[in-house]
Write an enzyme that holds these catalytic residues in place. Sequence first.
Site, PDB file in Angstrom:
ATOM      1  N   ASP A  24      36.540  -8.208 -36.861  1.00  0.00           N
ATOM      2  CA  ASP A  24      35.260  -8.364 -37.326  1.00  0.00           C
ATOM      3  C   ASP A  24      34.772  -9.505 -37.706  1.00  0.00           C
ATOM      4  OD1 ASP A  24      35.295  -5.847 -36.045  1.00  0.00           O
ATOM      5  OD2 ASP A  24      34.749  -4.732 -37.989  1.00  0.00           O
ATOM      6  N   LYS A  77      33.620  -1.968 -31.002  1.00  0.00           N
ATOM      7  CA  LYS A  77      33.644  -0.631 -31.825  1.00  0.00           C
ATOM      8  C   LYS A  77      32.314  -0.555 -32.348  1.00  0.00           C
ATOM      9  CE  LYS A  77      36.117  -2.456 -35.702  1.00  0.00           C
ATOM     10  NZ  LYS A  77      35.242  -2.435 -37.001  1.00  0.00           N
ATOM     11  N   CYS A  89      35.803  -2.034 -42.829  1.00  0.00           N
ATOM     12  CA  CYS A  89      36.572  -2.007 -41.573  1.00  0.00           C
ATOM     13  C   CYS A  89      38.040  -2.290 -41.633  1.00  0.00           C
ATOM     14  CB  CYS A  89      35.864  -2.851 -40.520  1.00  0.00           C
ATOM     15  SG  CYS A  89      34.124  -2.369 -39.920  1.00  0.00           S
TER      16      CYS A  89
END
Length: 184
Positions: A13, A75, A108
């Site tokens: 990310d 995701k 995350c």
Amino acid sequence: MLHPDNSALLFIDVQGKLAQQMPQAEQLFHRLEQLLRGALTLGLPIIWMEQNPEGLGGTLPRFVGLLEGRSPLVKQSFSGWAEPGIRAAIVASGAQQLLLCGIEAHVCVYQSASDLLAAGYEVQVVADAVASRDPNNRQLALDRLVGDGAQLTSVEMALFELLGGADNPAFPALLSVIKQRADD
């Protein structure tokens, strides 16, 4: 010890404006570049994740160029392991040792690492290649992960460990990656 035939890199990310909000962002980006270049040099599987790119934006272009020929796995769950496509990619890699880098450490990265530990993987978090907007949240995530059984490493430590020795044919290329300064 990390072994290149049993390790994969999870690139988590590093996206849009959120990535730019990290403390010492340029230093973080340099270390992420070193880690990616090193993983590519050593032929490690790289599992590239993006969290809700419609909302957060895509991966920063400087990393997309390094990941050419690959596609991000999108995701919505904070944990990559919770997403069937990402779970399948991790299993397909055959790796049991997983190096995690990216943002945010306390969301995350933390949730992915926690789930991977519970699934029986050896997890190493690359401490100088993870960040949170608030450094206290980053530190809390690292502390909790160590308590949960993850190991901490650094970009250089992980790459030299994966290399194994100066007799490895990849040594000159990897040394060049490691010696590269942030302003090069």
